[in-house]
Motif scaffolding. Structure first.
Motif, short mmCIF file in Angstrom:
data_model
loop_
_atom_site.label_atom_id
_atom_site.label_comp_id
_atom_site.label_asym_id
_atom_site.label_seq_id
_atom_site.Cartn_x
_atom_site.Cartn_y
_atom_site.Cartn_z
N ASN A 34 0.49 -1.34 -0.42
CA ASN A 34 0.05 -0.31 0.26
C ASN A 34 0.75 1.53 -0.21
OD1 ASN A 34 -1.34 1.92 0.54
ND2 ASN A 34 -3.07 1.71 2.33
N PRO A 35 0.82 1.93 -1.27
CA PRO A 35 2.10 2.90 -1.14
C PRO A 35 1.81 4.18 -0.19
CG PRO A 35 1.76 2.57 -3.43
CD PRO A 35 0.74 1.23 -2.70
N ASP A 36 0.27 4.44 -0.33
CA ASP A 36 0.03 4.95 0.51
C ASP A 36 0.12 5.66 2.10
OD1 ASP A 36 -2.14 6.15 -1.64
OD2 ASP A 36 -3.36 5.35 -1.09
N THR A 37 0.89 4.86 2.65
CA THR A 37 1.06 4.71 3.78
C THR A 37 2.67 4.35 4.10
OG1 THR A 37 1.48 1.71 3.90
CG2 THR A 37 -0.96 2.74 4.26
N TRP A 38 3.88 3.95 3.24
CA TRP A 38 4.83 4.25 2.98
C TRP A 38 5.39 5.06 3.81
CZ3 TRP A 38 5.88 2.22 -2.82
CH2 TRP A 38 5.29 1.42 -2.62
N ASP A 39 6.44 4.92 4.43
CA ASP A 39 7.74 5.88 5.01
C ASP A 39 8.53 5.41 4.70
OD1 ASP A 39 9.23 7.65 6.70
OD2 ASP A 39 9.43 6.48 8.21
N LEU A 40 8.89 6.71 3.40
CA LEU A 40 10.26 6.38 2.92
C LEU A 40 11.44 8.06 3.55
CD1 LEU A 40 9.14 5.90 -0.81
CD2 LEU A 40 9.94 4.91 1.10
N PRO A 41 11.85 7.53 4.52
CA PRO A 41 13.27 8.29 4.49
C PRO A 41 14.44 8.74 3.59
CG PRO A 41 12.97 6.11 5.66
CD PRO A 41 12.57 6.03 4.78
N TYR A 42 14.78 8.04 2.59
CA TYR A 42 15.85 8.20 1.87
C TYR A 42 15.21 9.50 1.05
CZ TYR A 42 13.22 6.74 -2.75
OH TYR A 42 12.32 5.68 -3.68
N LYS A 43 14.02 9.94 0.97
CA LYS A 43 13.12 10.63 0.27
C LYS A 43 13.29 12.11 0.73
CE LYS A 43 9.95 8.79 -3.67
NZ LYS A 43 8.37 8.53 -3.71
N GLU A 44 13.96 12.09 2.21
CA GLU A 44 13.84 13.09 3.31
C GLU A 44 14.86 13.65 3.09
OE1 GLU A 44 10.82 14.54 4.21
OE2 GLU A 44 9.68 12.80 3.12
N VAL A 45 16.22 12.82 3.29
CA VAL A 45 16.93 13.62 3.69
C VAL A 45 17.65 15.10 2.54
CG1 VAL A 45 20.00 13.67 2.75
CG2 VAL A 45 18.34 11.17 3.60
N ASN A 46 18.22 15.95 3.59
CA ASN A 46 18.81 17.44 2.61
C ASN A 46 19.90 16.78 1.71
OD1 ASN A 46 18.76 19.86 2.55
ND2 ASN A 46 18.97 20.15 4.35
N ILE A 47 19.96 16.67 0.75
CA ILE A 47 20.34 16.63 0.16
C ILE A 47 22.01 17.95 -0.17
CG2 ILE A 47 20.16 17.52 -2.08
CD1 ILE A 47 21.90 14.51 -2.08
N SER A 48 21.58 18.82 0.27
CA SER A 48 22.82 19.72 0.12
C SER A 48 23.72 19.61 1.62
CB SER A 48 21.70 21.24 0.16
OG SER A 48 21.16 21.45 1.55
N LEU A 49 23.11 18.69 2.77
CA LEU A 49 23.86 18.06 3.32
C LEU A 49 24.69 17.38 3.68
CD1 LEU A 49 21.75 19.05 6.20
CD2 LEU A 49 22.57 20.87 5.29
N ILE A 50 24.76 16.53 2.03
CA ILE A 50 25.61 15.53 2.11
C ILE A 50 26.28 15.11 1.09
CG2 ILE A 50 25.27 13.04 0.68
CD1 ILE A 50 24.19 13.66 4.09
N LYS A 51 27.96 15.66 1.02
CA LYS A 51 29.09 15.75 0.47
C LYS A 51 29.10 14.28 -0.57
CE LYS A 51 29.80 20.03 1.81
NZ LYS A 51 28.72 20.79 0.69
N LYS A 52 29.03 13.14 0.65
CA LYS A 52 29.61 12.16 -0.13
C LYS A 52 28.23 11.20 0.60
CE LYS A 52 33.45 11.34 2.87
NZ LYS A 52 33.09 11.45 4.13
N LEU A 53 28.54 10.16 -0.27
CA LEU A 53 27.12 8.78 0.00
C LEU A 53 27.77 8.52 1.09
CD1 LEU A 53 26.78 6.97 -3.58
CD2 LEU A 53 25.37 8.91 -2.36
N GLU A 54 29.04 8.45 1.56
CA GLU A 54 29.07 7.05 2.96
C GLU A 54 28.54 8.26 4.42
OE1 GLU A 54 31.26 5.40 0.43
OE2 GLU A 54 30.88 7.31 0.60
N ASP A 55 27.83 9.33 3.83
CA ASP A 55 28.17 10.37 4.63
C ASP A 55 26.32 9.51 5.64
OD1 ASP A 55 29.88 11.95 4.67
OD2 ASP A 55 29.66 13.06 3.20
N LEU A 56 25.42 9.58 4.57
CA LEU A 56 23.68 9.07 4.58
C LEU A 56 23.57 8.16 5.47
CD1 LEU A 56 23.62 8.61 0.31
CD2 LEU A 56 22.26 10.60 2.21
N PRO A 57 22.56 8.01 6.19
CA PRO A 57 22.07 6.94 7.10
C PRO A 57 22.04 5.88 6.27
CG PRO A 57 20.45 8.43 6.93
CD PRO A 57 21.74 9.06 6.03
#
Length: 299
Positions: free
Chosen positions: A53-76
């Motif tokens: 049910n896509p209407d219920t999904w929580d997707l943290p990867y979409k919420e990341v502020n990309i301006s604060l990320i310099k490299k992939l390893e900085d992601l949670p």
């Protein structure tokens, strides 16, 4: 020659690293891993209360502020949705470098120990089968440089229909282990995440032995019913060819990407899923890298 008329363009590669096989039948084998960027599937249903049910999904990867990320390893590490979303989401595309075959080889040689033949070369992703011309070109280039690996391993969902890599491996008599991870609808949310015909062809080309079927599972009854039907469909298609059962090569991996979910701290279904797999005669796999490296992105 598959590449006579095709010059592989540079490929986006999200990570190049020396590690070990971390899941399934080959856990612990020393490997050199090349993680390609891009995938045919998204698997946003992983870890969700209602995976279909896509209407219920929580997707943290979409919420990341990309301006604060310099490299992939900085992601949670993302505990809902695909834990490898950094390797296919356009949101992170600009963080991923592109390599020509020659550039990739130079990076590999700078990291790889001298005795390369002691290591598997693992193509993973994302979905490496989107980059078959590039993989073939890289293997040919390694051959010209007399860089030999113990064998090749390909991590794939089995979804993509292109067969160049299968043909190349067969024609070249290269030892290859296929780690096939079909994405069940009731676990991943992907309605067409299982391509039985392609999976059967891969198993046939591996002579019915150099492969594993690795399923991420939750504790929902409908997921286990779907799993059983998928296995029946695959088995009926090739059992007559080899006279062997699939179960010995089926691995069940409880859903959950973080250390806490893989140690039962935040995943109460962990032991239930494992016990269910055992009761059905399937193998059980954890995520060894989570236990060793913790919640570190990119391992």
């Amino acid at each position: 020659d598959l590449l006579d008329s095709v010059s592989p363009s540079p490929s986006k590669i999200s990570k190049i690293f020396l590690q070990f096989q971390e899941q399934g039948k080959e856990t612990g084998r020393p490997s050199f891993c090349i993680r390609f960027f891009g995938c045919s599937l998204e698997c946003n249903g992983f870890g969700q209360e209602q995976p279909t049910n896509p209407d219920t999904w929580d997707l943290p990867y979409k919420e990341v502020n990309i301006s604060l990320i310099k490299k992939l390893e900085d992601l949670p590490v993302f505990n809902k949705g695909c834990d490898s979303s950094y390797s296919w989401s356009n949101k992170y595309k600009n963080l991923v470098p592109s390599y020509t075959i020659e550039e990739l080889y130079d990076v590999v040689k700078s990291i790889l120990p001298q005795d390369s033949y002691k290591y598997d070369l693992c193509f993973t992703g994302g979905e490496p089968m989107l980059w078959q011309n590039f993989m073939i070109g890289f293997l040919k280039y390694c051959e010209t440089k007399e860089t030999k690996f113990r064998r090749i391993q390909i991590e794939t969902s089995g979804y993509n229909k292109d067969k160049k890599m299968l043909k190349y491996i067969q024609d070249s008599n290269i030892e290859c282990f296929w780690s096939i991870s079909p994405k069940l609808y009731n676990v991943s949310g992907e309605k067409e995440g299982v391509n039985v015909q392609n999976i059967v062809e891969i198993i046939e080309k591996s002579f019915g032995k150099n492969y594993q079927l690795k399923f991420v599972m939750n504790n929902k009854d409908e997921s286990w019913i779907e799993l059983k039907n998928v296995i029946i469909n695959i088995e009926s298609a090739f059992k007559s060819l080899y006279g062997i059962e699939l179960e010995e090569n089926v691995y069940i991996m409880p859903v959950g990407a973080t250390l806490e979910s893989q140690t039962g701290t935040t995943n109460s279904d962990l032991s239930i899923i494992a016990n269910k797999a055992i009761s059905l005669g399937y193998n059980v796999s954890g995520r060894l890298h989570a236990n060793i490296y913790g919640n570190k992105m990119g391992t």
